[in-house]
Enzyme design. Sequence first.
Site: not given
Length: 490
Positions: A254, A266, A277, A336, A340
């Site tokens: 990812k 967020k 991230d 958010d 996935r």
Amino acid sequence: MTHPVPIHFRPVDLDQLPHLPGRIAVLADTAKSLSAGLRRLDRLTKGAILRFLNSEAFGRLKPGEAVELAWPAGLLAEAVQIIRLPRRADVAQARKAGGAIGRALSPSGTTVLVEGHAMAAEIAFGTAMRAYDFSAHKTGERKEAGPVQFMAANPEALAVAAAPGAAVAEGVFFTRDLVNEPANILTTYDFAARLAAMQELGLDVEILEEEQLAKMGMGALLGVGQGSESPSKVVVMQWHGGEKGAAPFALIGKGVVFDTGGISIKPAAGMEDMTMDMGGAGVVAGVMRTLALRKAKANVVGLVGLVENMPDGRAQRPGDVVRTMKGDTVEVINTDAEGRLVLADVLWYAQERFKPVGMINLATLTGAIIIALGHENTGVFSNNDDLCNAFLKAAKAEGEGAWRMPMGDAYDAKLKSRIADMMNVGGRDGGAITAAQFLQRFVKPETPWCHLDIAGTALLKSDSMLAPKGATGWGVMALNRLIREKFEGK
């Protein structure tokens, strides 16, 4: 990029000891058993070494811990660093000792007197790993470490033994640099360019752009990045070191270069950490670099989905429905929970194109895994006991914390959607597990698979044994070992 501190291996020359600048690091077991180097240093310092080894302070040291004697009489050196290390130390203790040395390298130079210690190569590895410093954006005078030399009984043999560790450290540093970079520097453009540059190491690198991704049907991945000025990309890195034509092992990462949370934004506090991230993609890149540097005898493909999750007039909304490359539809309940969606399309693409013998994906996927395991262990989810156990064994051998988590139909049922094939979230309870269940829907039953949720281990707020505060590079060591042991036959 940051490179490991150069370590030179030299024959033991005790006559040099009085004249060495900087810091001298020595290994000690007990006061009753002194090496030739310790005996010489003790004479030069008029018994200061032996007095310390007989003190309570030395007795309280755990294996791998160190104490400094500053400006010892009889030496030019600014300090003697004494590291407690048993003669029969294990790998973790030896790397910890190296970490103590790497944390305290002197600008004037450091000499490590390992003599004939059996774990000298692991000490050198620990030294290189802990000496990492990300200072690319600091101005002013920098105090860089001076020359580092290991005095060893057989320096040529030690250099050979330490070489594989140097390749791993290079891969870990590449990962750390990527994770530490701010998002205004590490855009999707810049990330892809850094990966493309690894072609000079022998990797085959392809960059798939948005038009290609749209034709392939990667609606889930593209939906995440549609609110950003930086275009989404998929980068494919192939290492052909094994049998020609044999199916590869696949690593999928990812790569969300910054995650605002999108429209489901967020909280402001702590959002600056979302530069990390893309940690899963960073680990995949670091492993591929290591494999190329050490000329691994295995076929491995690394795929990373690079996107930025931003809120603007084009951004994905809660309630939108996207179609994945597999063909399944997803109701986006929370923008958010974007990682996935990225992984779903890249996992499917990896299987359709490469038909891998197995695959592992990595992602800073959920805050829930931090609640479950803290920052000590990565969450491991799998559909295959053999692959999972092999990975857990490799992680344990490398000292990288990993813990297997449960999966099951009851968790999967929480993803049921009223208007699409599934939702992208399943509620707060069991959040890390339902995220894994979502990913498993894009894994073919015949494909051995592990999902590693590295949200708690990719970046730390405090120093660790082998890394300063910040990016850790967790996973590069374990995955390199897994590939070596499972696919290279050694």
